[in-house]
Design an enzyme around this catalytic site. Structure first.
Site, PDB file in Angstrom:
ATOM      1  N   LYS A  72      28.244  41.981  36.058  1.00 41.05           N
ATOM      2  CA  LYS A  72      28.210  42.469  37.662  1.00 41.05           C
ATOM      3  C   LYS A  72      29.458  43.467  37.922  1.00 41.05           C
ATOM      4  O   LYS A  72      30.511  42.963  37.950  1.00 41.05           O
ATOM      5  CB  LYS A  72      28.296  41.149  38.398  1.00 41.05           C
ATOM      6  CG  LYS A  72      27.890  41.419  40.099  1.00 41.05           C
ATOM      7  CD  LYS A  72      27.714  40.141  40.803  1.00 41.05           C
ATOM      8  CE  LYS A  72      27.283  40.188  42.176  1.00 41.05           C
ATOM      9  NZ  LYS A  72      27.120  39.021  42.836  1.00 41.05           N
ATOM     10  N   CYS A 110      34.729  40.702  41.491  1.00 37.26           N
ATOM     11  CA  CYS A 110      35.259  40.125  42.735  1.00 37.26           C
ATOM     12  C   CYS A 110      36.317  40.922  43.236  1.00 37.26           C
ATOM     13  O   CYS A 110      37.528  41.014  42.814  1.00 37.26           O
ATOM     14  CB  CYS A 110      35.727  38.499  42.567  1.00 37.26           C
ATOM     15  SG  CYS A 110      36.199  37.761  43.908  1.00 37.26           S
ATOM     16  N   ASN A 170      27.286  32.193  36.450  1.00 40.05           N
ATOM     17  CA  ASN A 170      28.076  33.370  36.499  1.00 40.05           C
ATOM     18  C   ASN A 170      29.629  32.931  36.445  1.00 40.05           C
ATOM     19  O   ASN A 170      29.881  31.908  36.928  1.00 40.05           O
ATOM     20  CB  ASN A 170      28.027  33.668  38.224  1.00 40.05           C
ATOM     21  CG  ASN A 170      28.935  34.939  38.617  1.00 40.05           C
ATOM     22  OD1 ASN A 170      30.093  34.874  38.697  1.00 40.05           O
ATOM     23  ND2 ASN A 170      28.166  35.957  39.193  1.00 40.05           N
ATOM     24  N   ASN A 179      33.592  38.615  53.188  1.00 46.11           N
ATOM     25  CA  ASN A 179      33.859  37.377  52.878  1.00 46.11           C
ATOM     26  C   ASN A 179      35.301  37.677  52.052  1.00 46.11           C
ATOM     27  O   ASN A 179      35.587  38.751  51.203  1.00 46.11           O
ATOM     28  CB  ASN A 179      32.862  36.816  52.083  1.00 46.11           C
ATOM     29  CG  ASN A 179      32.880  37.124  50.579  1.00 46.11           C
ATOM     30  OD1 ASN A 179      33.778  36.737  49.860  1.00 46.11           O
ATOM     31  ND2 ASN A 179      32.265  37.904  50.345  1.00 46.11           N
ATOM     32  N   GLY A 188      22.379  44.020  47.081  1.00 48.49           N
ATOM     33  CA  GLY A 188      23.073  44.760  48.169  1.00 48.49           C
ATOM     34  C   GLY A 188      22.448  44.947  49.405  1.00 48.49           C
ATOM     35  O   GLY A 188      21.575  45.974  49.504  1.00 48.49           O
ATOM     36  N   ASN A 246      31.185  38.115  36.444  1.00 53.29           N
ATOM     37  CA  ASN A 246      31.724  38.445  37.432  1.00 53.29           C
ATOM     38  C   ASN A 246      32.987  39.155  37.243  1.00 53.29           C
ATOM     39  O   ASN A 246      34.206  38.765  37.042  1.00 53.29           O
ATOM     40  CB  ASN A 246      32.105  37.402  38.445  1.00 53.29           C
ATOM     41  CG  ASN A 246      32.637  37.805  39.971  1.00 53.29           C
ATOM     42  OD1 ASN A 246      32.708  39.023  39.894  1.00 53.29           O
ATOM     43  ND2 ASN A 246      32.539  36.973  40.825  1.00 53.29           N
TER      44      ASN A 246
HETATM   45  C1  SIN Z   1      34.435  35.359  46.312  1.00 53.66           C
HETATM   46  O1  SIN Z   1      34.620  34.136  45.958  1.00 53.66           O
HETATM   47  O2  SIN Z   1      35.689  35.729  46.768  1.00 53.66           O
HETATM   48  C2  SIN Z   1      33.274  35.895  46.330  1.00 53.66           C
HETATM   49  C3  SIN Z   1      32.865  36.337  45.046  1.00 53.66           C
HETATM   50  C4  SIN Z   1      32.413  37.709  44.423  1.00 53.66           C
HETATM   51  O3  SIN Z   1      32.753  38.854  45.586  1.00 53.66           O
HETATM   52  O4  SIN Z   1      32.572  37.992  43.440  1.00 53.66           O
END
Ligand code: SIN
Length: 307
Positions: free
Chosen positions: A164, A130, A99, A69, A242, A127
């Site tokens: 994270k 990312c 988050n 993604n 994961g 986070n």
């Molecule tokens: C994203 O929104 O690109 C994914 C979130 C992530 O990997 O932390």
């Protein structure tokens, strides 16, 4: 009676099964599939200080045993989250862990102090990992920056703090140690692995952002290795994430050293899986004659299988 509750420093969860950020929306989408009260907790999609449109499409692509993604933290921002999602999420009868992602420490701190005033939020997950936004991953690849954001957020609010972490580093132990020393109540291991898909006939990357984060069963052995390495070297509760989709996956992460787990990509192909795993873990504990989850955490034997 088996004891499913787990304690991760200041964060207590009714059981160790959480759903991972970005794979469960803001929970409304999943109401038809999951009895939320059964879960250990819900981690909604990352929110940022301002709304974000995210990355150009295509944003997802299926790969063998996995998914790439490059969403780019598409979200409506913290104001919308507080007005629209928080009242619903905090009514669901399970722990809600917000988050957050900031472009700098100040944004993390401002969001943390606003969320710290919300009744009934259980914790914050930072986070700092990312792979799909510029700047986003820097906090998680540099121990000083990771420590700075964790300690600043701790000072800004009373909620338990979870960092994270990204696996896209040379030593995840170093980053986890920095987060722990800075006061993280727990670390979530791991966010996605940076990857790529190519349409060779067109000679082009498939994702609009060219690179993306790989998740799903393909990364399970890699994530498990990260959990094991950190558990062996750092005194901090670990939330494993994961490629977890079955009870055997859950048990492997607990035995490797995780105190709780997050179900991520599996929610996309089996939206009820998290609730089923809560039932299965209770059965598994009974079968193993364990009284509590704590009996399993880090219970791996260190000898090689041949010794
Ligand atoms: C994203 O929104 O690109 C994914 C979130 C992530 O990997 O932390």
């Amino acid at each position: 009676m088996t004891q499913l509750a787990v304690q991760l420093n200041r964060l207590k969860l009714a059981n160790p099964i959480l759903v991972a950020s970005g794979t469960f929306g803001y929970a409304r989408e999943m109401a038809a599939y999951v009895d939320f009260t059964k879960l250990g907790g819900i981690i909604p999609k990352t929110i940022t200080a301002e709304p974000r449109r995210g990355n150009p499409p295509p944003r997802t692509v299926e790969t063998p045993s996995g998914m790439l993604n490059s969403i780019g933290l598409d979200n409506d921002g913290i104001d919308y989250f507080l007005e629209t999602h928080v009242p619903y999420l905090t009514s669901l009868g399970t722990a809600v862990i917000a988050n957050i992602a900031g472009r700098n420490v100040d944004e993390f701190v401002t969001m943390a102090s606003r969320l710290g005033k919300v009744d009934r939020l259980a914790a914050l997950e930072l986070n700092i990992s990312c792979p799909n936004v510029s700047g986003g991953v820097d906090f998680g690849t540099n121990p000083e920056m990771a420590a700075d954001v964790v300690s600043s957020v701790r000072d800004a609010c009373d909620l338990p703090v979870i960092a994270k972490l990204t696996p896209n580093v040379t030593s995840i132990v170093t980053i986890a140690q920095a987060a722990a020393d800075a006061g993280a109540d727990a670390v979530s291991l791991v966010n996605t692995f940076l990857g790529m898909a190519i349409d060779w006939r067109k000679r082009r990357p498939i994702l609009g952002n060219k690179l993306g984060g790989l998740s799903g069963p393909a990364i399970k052995p890699l994530a498990l290795r990260c959990v094991y390495q950190v558990a062996q070297n750092v005194e901090v509760p670990i939330i494993g994430v994961g490629g977890i989709g079955t009870i055997d996956d859950v048990m492997e992460f607990l035995v490797a050293g995780a105190s709780a787990v997050q179900i991520g990509t599996a929610n996309f192909y089996n939206p009820s899986v998290s609730e089923r795993l809560v039932t299965e873990i209770a059965d598994c504990l009974r079968d193993q004659a364990c009284n509590s989850i704590a009996d399993l955490v880090g219970s791996i034997h260190h000898e090689s299988p041949n010794s």
